[in-house]
Design a protein around this motif. Structure first.
Motif, PDB file in Angstrom:
ATOM      1  N   SER B 195       0.822  -1.201   0.000  1.00  0.00           N
ATOM      2  CA  SER B 195       0.000   0.000   0.000  1.00  0.00           C
ATOM      3  C   SER B 195       0.869   1.270   0.000  1.00  0.00           C
ATOM      4  CB  SER B 195      -0.904  -0.056   1.227  1.00  0.00           C
ATOM      5  OG  SER B 195      -1.513   1.169   1.440  1.00  0.00           O
ATOM      6  N   GLU B 196       1.905   1.261   0.827  1.00  0.00           N
ATOM      7  CA  GLU B 196       2.811   2.437   0.880  1.00  0.00           C
ATOM      8  C   GLU B 196       3.514   2.645  -0.464  1.00  0.00           C
ATOM      9  OE1 GLU B 196       5.285   1.573   4.215  1.00  0.00           O
ATOM     10  OE2 GLU B 196       3.768   2.232   5.665  1.00  0.00           O
ATOM     11  N   ALA B 198       2.427   1.581  -3.433  1.00  0.00           N
ATOM     12  CA  ALA B 198       1.435   2.010  -4.436  1.00  0.00           C
ATOM     13  C   ALA B 198       1.102   3.491  -4.268  1.00  0.00           C
ATOM     14  CB  ALA B 198       0.167   1.164  -4.297  1.00  0.00           C
ATOM     15  N   ASN B 199       1.098   3.935  -3.005  1.00  0.00           N
ATOM     16  CA  ASN B 199       0.809   5.347  -2.722  1.00  0.00           C
ATOM     17  C   ASN B 199       1.861   6.261  -3.370  1.00  0.00           C
ATOM     18  OD1 ASN B 199      -0.487   7.550  -1.630  1.00  0.00           O
ATOM     19  ND2 ASN B 199       0.599   7.411   0.333  1.00  0.00           N
ATOM     20  N   ARG B 202       1.586   5.918  -7.418  1.00  0.00           N
ATOM     21  CA  ARG B 202       0.428   6.538  -8.057  1.00  0.00           C
ATOM     22  C   ARG B 202       0.697   8.024  -8.315  1.00  0.00           C
ATOM     23  NH1 ARG B 202      -3.791   8.904  -4.275  1.00  0.00           N
ATOM     24  NH2 ARG B 202      -2.620   9.185  -2.365  1.00  0.00           N
ATOM     25  N   GLU B 215      -3.050   3.805  -8.734  1.00  0.00           N
ATOM     26  CA  GLU B 215      -4.108   4.550  -8.035  1.00  0.00           C
ATOM     27  C   GLU B 215      -5.228   3.596  -7.604  1.00  0.00           C
ATOM     28  OE1 GLU B 215      -4.310   8.060  -7.501  1.00  0.00           O
ATOM     29  OE2 GLU B 215      -6.039   7.462  -6.281  1.00  0.00           O
ATOM     30  N   TYR B 218      -3.995   1.249  -4.937  1.00  0.00           N
ATOM     31  CA  TYR B 218      -3.891   1.940  -3.654  1.00  0.00           C
ATOM     32  C   TYR B 218      -5.276   2.073  -2.991  1.00  0.00           C
ATOM     33  CZ  TYR B 218      -3.129   5.499  -0.124  1.00  0.00           C
ATOM     34  OH  TYR B 218      -3.102   6.172   1.064  1.00  0.00           O
TER      35      TYR B 218
END
Lengths: 178, 399
Positions: B195-196, B198-199, B202, B215, B218
């Motif tokens: 998640s971090e 992908a953040n 994005r 995006e 995430y």
């Protein structure tokens, strides 16, 4: 030498076979001086003191004590009947108030009727009231009114006894099952 | 390949949903559908049913027995909401699959765009599957636990202890480890890492399509983390305490039943014998005993006539009155009494002396008291008596 506060009350009550409960003022004096009292009762009367977080009491050297047995049977049957009735018996013992009428109903309709009738402390409603009064004198129950009572934290002694018995039985059975 | 129209299959499922449910129940309980059970079902439904089930690829042969195909089984599971809880080991595999894909995405993020995009989609799919399994497992465990609590099958307490311990040890605790964010090896912690990543991507990915993919990933992972947190809370705050309580309660009841089987052969908690405080004195017992002991006769006492050891002298009033009358007037009445008794006894008893003195009150006697204080001293067996000298003479008779 300076004795702890409430010394006389602590000794008198414990020697009378009474439980001292955590919500009583002299429990703190007993707990703060636990080593002194453990030694005091051992040296003076050869008795072992059992202090838990909720209650304290003296252990008897006499293992065949009728009162303890009668109370154990009483709580055992009550727990069983409460569970059979669909009630959470642990919550009931911890928080509920019981009426004598309710107790009579559970005992008179119990499937353990043979055992109840063979025990003179449990067989009659009056005998059960005497037993409840005895528990009241020992701080195992509190009588809120003449006809109703609730258990104090001292009931845990008996519940722990049951738990220990079950674990002993299960430990005993495990090797043969394997 | 299925020749039938999809609508025909759905129609069949709709019309014969009860048959599907029976097949699903058989497959769920035994892991397959035995030949006997299948034949009995076909016998009830008619031979066409067998043709349709095979044509629509609902069942397939497994030796002489049958099995429901996975796609139908899962559909029925979903429709009936009857999932079998999966062992957490089964769910844990997602750590590897998600971890591997994540590793490759990071490693080759600047290489082929298409494969990166596919990996992101696959990762997203794996995460979706993982969350779905966790949710289904938690739901099922909750249902199983509640059933264990209400105990409709009336299983005994020891079995309940065993079941509760089993669920805790093999399902709840391992599943919680998988979901534990603080545990570096948990699947959730891997998802948070993804998640971090992908953040960041994005925002800083050069390719717009990839930015969009990250995006989406995430957004999905943010939702996933919140879902997993909720599942973890259900496990820790509801399921675990409930199972612990079932286990404790059942353990206590097992103990009580064991105790009640023979309560006189087990040593109960050794409580000190209480001493009742009585409203009367503490030494009452001893006092009562002492009181009664004084009445207790230890030996039998027999009274016999004729052996009584006492003086049987009886005052003969007439005899002494006659003697007195014959000698009157007498100047010293008490001295006379003393002498009279002295005739019969060497020692004079006080009782006998006073008995004789009783004549003084006789009506036939007149008393005359001395003018001077003249006294006579007499000695009896017990006393020394000082008495006045009284003169007696016959009383005058008035007719």
């Amino acid at each position: 030498m300076v004795y702890p506060s409430n010394h006389r009350q602590i000794v008198e009550e414990l020697m009378a076979g009474k439980f001292i409960l955590a919500n009583e003022e002299h429990f703190n004096a007993l707990k703060e001086n636990d080593k002194f009292y453990a030694e005091f009762f051992k040296v003076s009367f050869d008795l072992d003191l059992n202090i838990k977080s909720d209650y304290a009491f003296l252990l008897s050297k006499e293992s065949q004590e009728n009162f303890s047995r009668d109370v154990s049977i009483f709580i055992a049957i009550l727990s069983y009947e409460l569970d059979r009735d669909g009630r959470n018996f642990m919550e009931a013992l911890e928080f509920n108030e019981f009426t004598l009428e309710e107790i009579d109903r559970y005992f008179d309709n119990s499937s353990f009727i043979d055992l109840i009738e063979s025990n003179k402390a449990l067989r009659e409603p009056d005998a059960r009231r005497t037993l409840i009064n005895g528990m009241h004198r020992r701080n195992i129950v509190i009588k809120n009114f003449d006809d109703r009572f609730s258990f104090t934290q001292a009931y845990k002694v008996f519940v722990d006894f049951a738990k220990e018995l079950a674990m002993k039985r299960m430990r005993h059975e495990e090797p043969s099952e394997a | 390949m299925i020749k039938a129209e999809p609508r025909s299959i759905l129609n069949f499922l709709h019309t014969h949903f009860d048959v599907m449910r029976d097949l699903f129940a058989l497959q769920s309980s035994d892991g397959l559908i035995t030949k006997e059970a299948y034949d009995a079902l076909i016998h009830r439904q008619g031979h066409t049913m067998n043709i349709r089930l095979r044509e629509y690829r609902v069942v397939r042969s497994m030796g002489s027995d049958y099995e429901m195909r996975d796609v139908y089984f899962k559909l029925m599971e979903f429709l009936l909401f009857e999932f079998k809880p999966l062992l957490p080991e089964t769910i844990e595999k997602y750590k590897t699959s998600i971890g591997d894909l994540f590793l490759k995405i990071r490693k080759y993020e600047n290489q082929d765009r298409d494969i990166l995009q596919e990996r992101i989609k696959n990762l997203s799919h794996q995460v979706r599957e993982f969350v779905d399994l966790v949710e289904r497992n938690t739901f099922r465990l909750l249902a199983e636990t509640r059933e264990l609590k209400s105990n409709p099958e009336r299983i005994d307490y020891r079995e309940k202890v065993h079941k509760a311990s089993f669920w805790i040890e093999y399902y709840i605790l391992p599943l919680n480890r998988i979901l534990d964010v603080k545990h570096s090896e948990s699947v959730t912690s891997t998802i948070i890492d993804v998640s971090e990543y992908a953040n960041r991507k994005r925002l800083d990915m050069m390719d717009e399509t990839l930015r969009m993919e990250f995006e989406k990933l995430y957004a999905q992972l943010v939702q996933t983390n919140s879902d997993l947190l909720r599942q973890s809370k259900v496990l820790v705050n509801e399921l675990l305490p409930l199972l612990e309580r079932i286990r404790t309660e059942s353990l206590i009841l097992t103990g009580w039943i064991e105790f009640l089987r023979n309560p006189y052969k087990v040593e109960t908690p050794p409580l000190l014998q209480g001493k009742r405080t009585m409203v009367y004195a503490k030494d009452m017992l001893f006092k009562v005993r002492e009181f009664f002991e004084q009445f207790a006769q230890n030996e039998i006492i027999t009274l016999e006539d004729g052996v009584v050891d006492f003086d049987k002298w009886i005052f003969d009033r007439e005899h002494f009155k006659t003697n007195l009358a014959a000698q009157m007037p007498v100047n010293d009445f008490f001295g006379w009494c003393y002498k009279e008794l002295k005739k019969d006894f060497s020692d004079i008893d006080t009782d006998k002396f006073f008995a004789l003195c009783g004549l003084l009150f006789d009506e036939d006697i007149h008393l005359e008291f001395p003018k001077k204080a003249e006294r006579v001293n007499l000695v009896t067996t017990t006393s020394k008596i000082s008495l006045p000298k009284i003169k007696v003479e016959p009383a005058l008779k008035i007719d």
